[in-house]
Design an enzyme around this catalytic site. Structure first.
Site, PDB file in Angstrom:
ATOM      1  N   LYS A  20       0.881  -1.274  -0.004  1.00  0.00           N
ATOM      2  CA  LYS A  20       0.057  -0.143  -0.047  1.00  0.00           C
ATOM      3  C   LYS A  20       0.849   1.288   0.142  1.00  0.00           C
ATOM      4  O   LYS A  20       1.801   1.115   0.390  1.00  0.00           O
ATOM      5  CB  LYS A  20      -0.831   0.024   1.137  1.00  0.00           C
ATOM      6  CG  LYS A  20      -0.160   0.009   2.623  1.00  0.00           C
ATOM      7  CD  LYS A  20      -0.483   1.325   3.321  1.00  0.00           C
ATOM      8  CE  LYS A  20       0.249   1.390   4.599  1.00  0.00           C
ATOM      9  NZ  LYS A  20       1.783   1.713   4.694  1.00  0.00           N
ATOM     10  N   GLY A 105       8.158   0.779   4.164  1.00  0.00           N
ATOM     11  CA  GLY A 105       7.313   1.891   4.175  1.00  0.00           C
ATOM     12  C   GLY A 105       5.951   1.472   3.441  1.00  0.00           C
ATOM     13  O   GLY A 105       5.255   2.092   3.170  1.00  0.00           O
ATOM     14  N   LEU A 106       5.968   0.047   2.869  1.00  0.00           N
ATOM     15  CA  LEU A 106       4.898  -0.195   1.948  1.00  0.00           C
ATOM     16  C   LEU A 106       3.754  -1.285   2.755  1.00  0.00           C
ATOM     17  O   LEU A 106       3.228  -1.803   2.044  1.00  0.00           O
ATOM     18  CB  LEU A 106       5.538  -0.928   0.831  1.00  0.00           C
ATOM     19  CG  LEU A 106       6.244  -0.057   0.007  1.00  0.00           C
ATOM     20  CD1 LEU A 106       7.353  -0.889  -0.991  1.00  0.00           C
ATOM     21  CD2 LEU A 106       5.874   0.823  -0.788  1.00  0.00           C
ATOM     22  N   GLY A 107       4.027  -1.534   3.878  1.00  0.00           N
ATOM     23  CA  GLY A 107       3.176  -2.131   4.668  1.00  0.00           C
ATOM     24  C   GLY A 107       3.234  -3.783   4.224  1.00  0.00           C
ATOM     25  O   GLY A 107       2.137  -4.476   4.705  1.00  0.00           O
ATOM     26  N   GLY A 108       4.102  -4.147   3.892  1.00  0.00           N
ATOM     27  CA  GLY A 108       4.231  -5.649   3.210  1.00  0.00           C
ATOM     28  C   GLY A 108       4.131  -6.537   4.511  1.00  0.00           C
ATOM     29  O   GLY A 108       3.176  -7.581   4.100  1.00  0.00           O
ATOM     30  N   SER A 110       2.352  -6.173   7.168  1.00  0.00           N
ATOM     31  CA  SER A 110       0.978  -6.200   7.741  1.00  0.00           C
ATOM     32  C   SER A 110       0.043  -6.709   6.590  1.00  0.00           C
ATOM     33  O   SER A 110      -0.815  -7.304   7.019  1.00  0.00           O
ATOM     34  CB  SER A 110       0.803  -4.895   7.665  1.00  0.00           C
ATOM     35  OG  SER A 110       1.419  -3.863   8.722  1.00  0.00           O
ATOM     36  N   ASP A 143      -1.620  -1.117  10.951  1.00  0.00           N
ATOM     37  CA  ASP A 143      -2.040  -1.182   9.477  1.00  0.00           C
ATOM     38  C   ASP A 143      -2.691  -2.372   9.000  1.00  0.00           C
ATOM     39  O   ASP A 143      -3.207  -2.328   7.923  1.00  0.00           O
ATOM     40  CB  ASP A 143      -0.607  -1.046   8.752  1.00  0.00           C
ATOM     41  CG  ASP A 143      -0.118   0.172   8.401  1.00  0.00           C
ATOM     42  OD1 ASP A 143      -0.521   1.324   8.898  1.00  0.00           O
ATOM     43  OD2 ASP A 143       1.152   0.265   7.753  1.00  0.00           O
TER      44      ASP A 143
HETATM   45  O1  C5P Z   1       1.194  -0.925  15.268  1.00  0.00           O
HETATM   46  P1  C5P Z   1       2.366  -1.158  14.967  1.00  0.00           P
HETATM   47  O2  C5P Z   1       3.009  -2.384  15.612  1.00  0.00           O
HETATM   48  O3  C5P Z   1       2.416  -1.218  13.396  1.00  0.00           O
HETATM   49  O4  C5P Z   1       3.361  -0.022  15.212  1.00  0.00           O
HETATM   50  C1  C5P Z   1       4.925   0.024  15.415  1.00  0.00           C
HETATM   51  C2  C5P Z   1       5.156   1.103  16.463  1.00  0.00           C
HETATM   52  O5  C5P Z   1       5.010   2.328  15.798  1.00  0.00           O
HETATM   53  C3  C5P Z   1       4.451   1.249  17.601  1.00  0.00           C
HETATM   54  O6  C5P Z   1       5.061   0.387  18.591  1.00  0.00           O
HETATM   55  C4  C5P Z   1       4.587   2.559  17.987  1.00  0.00           C
HETATM   56  O7  C5P Z   1       5.771   2.945  18.544  1.00  0.00           O
HETATM   57  C5  C5P Z   1       4.455   3.543  16.513  1.00  0.00           C
HETATM   58  N1  C5P Z   1       3.084   3.671  15.983  1.00  0.00           N
HETATM   59  C6  C5P Z   1       2.586   4.796  16.449  1.00  0.00           C
HETATM   60  N2  C5P Z   1       1.288   5.504  16.282  1.00  0.00           N
HETATM   61  C7  C5P Z   1       0.616   4.627  15.515  1.00  0.00           C
HETATM   62  C8  C5P Z   1       1.365   3.444  14.822  1.00  0.00           C
HETATM   63  C9  C5P Z   1       2.551   3.011  15.180  1.00  0.00           C
HETATM   64  O8  C5P Z   1       3.113   5.534  17.639  1.00  0.00           O
HETATM   65  N3  C5P Z   1      -0.572   4.878  14.925  1.00  0.00           N
END
Ligand code: C5P
Length: 308
Positions: A20, A105-108, A110, A143
């Site tokens: 994405k 940065g492409l969300g792969g 996820s 994501d």
């Molecule tokens: O949700 P995810 O595991 O992808 O997030 C990785 C890290 O990015 C989180 O631990 C947090 O530090 C940060 N993050 C955030 N706010 C978001 C998404 C991610 O601070 N909306």
């Protein structure tokens, strides 16, 4: 190509999780739980991994890039989570062929996790409603829920609150991965959030405006780059100096503009697609970027849900 096929083996399920782009990515505030609230427009593109899900007594996971095949992989974590939540005694064998650049940065990662949830829901005959899968998806990462739906959505909250938008008119996405002297740290996303300064925050207006244009069918032709924004642009350039260099090389090669993909370090541009002359232009730009030594991917924006 559709996002899901039955494989040669009747019981094998083949999914094609896709990458994405965040057309806007506005970090709007910090939350008490340590996350950040954001406003974003997500768009799926046809740059895909391949996940095979087949029956097995135990849960097993492997990847064609062996260093990604461990228990830290989101596919493995997704499989363990849905197995525990469903109370399933049987296992499954999951194999991932990785094509989407990793930590880019492409969300792969996820997308792969969402595909694992969908694949195992089907393999085990759970038939869970989308909301139940989405609740698990959100526990795996901010994501992940998007990849259950798509192809275009407005996101709020920490990225998991989604409002579907009509699909973007056909565009070519040209994605460049800058060659980093040091690989991105494993906690790249967390570090980029932590590196945000007061003036990197946004008010969500760009996301609202872009969403309105998409909903009204007015986003046609070459997209005006002033409609797009990314809160991480400055922090990513500070953390990865190669990002700024690659962006300049994209512009020199004829890209109309260049924006950071998600939390980077990939960069992307969008060109209208569909007409032969437009397609030739996109192919020529991708070729010229490749010829200049940049790792370049050419993909189409998706017009239907990635895993449907
Ligand atoms: O949700 P995810 O595991 O992808 O997030 C990785 C890290 O990015 C989180 O631990 C947090 O530090 C940060 N993050 C955030 N706010 C978001 C998404 C991610 O601070 N909306």
């Amino acid at each position: 190509m559709s996002g899901t096929d039955r494989g040669a083996d009747e019981k094998e399920i083949v999914l094609r999780p896709c990458a994405k782009l965040n057309l806007t990515l506005e970090v709007v505030g910090r939350r008490p739980d340590g996350y950040h609230d954001l406003a974003s427009v997500f768009q799926a593109i046809d740059l895909r991994d391949l996940l095979r899900v087949s029956p097995g007594d135990d849960l097993r996971f492997s990847c064609d890039q062996p260093e990604l095949g461990g228990e830290g992989n989101l596919v493995w974590r997704a499989a363990r989570l849905i197995q525990a939540e469903a109370g399933v005694a049987t296992g499954a064998t999951l194999h991932l062929a990785k094509r989407i650049p990793v930590a880019a940065g492409l969300g792969g990662g996820s997308a792969d996790a969402a595909a694992a949830l969908v694949g195992l829901d089907r393999l085990w005959g759970l038939g869970w409603p989308r909301a139940r899968l989405a609740a698990l998806a959100a526990r795996l990462g901010s994501d992940v829920p998007f990849f259950l739906d798509g192809p275009t959505a407005r996101a709020g909250g920490r990225g998991e609150q989604l409002t579907p938008l009509p699909a973007l008119p056909a565009h070519w996405a040209i994605v460049v991965r800058p060659a980093l002297r040091h690989p991105p740290p494993a906690d790249k996303t967390r570090r980029l959030y932590a590196a945000l300064r007061a003036d990197d925050y946004r008010d969500g207006r760009s996301t609202a405006r872009l969403s309105e244009l998409i909903a009204a069918g007015l986003l046609v032709g070459q997209i005006d780059p002033s409609l797009l924004t990314n809160s991480f642009e400055r922090a990513a350039r500070d953390l990865f100096p190669e990002v700024g260099e690659a962006a300049e090389r994209m512009l020199a090669a004829g890209a109309p503009w260049s924006h950071l993909a998600g939390s980077g370090p990939c960069l992307y541009t969008l060109l209208p697609g569909g007409r032969a002359s437009e397609d030739r232009r996109a192919l020529a730009l991708a070729e010229s970027l490749r010829a200049s030594g940049l790792e370049t991917y050419l993909a189409r924006t998706l017009a239907s849900p990635p895993l449907a």
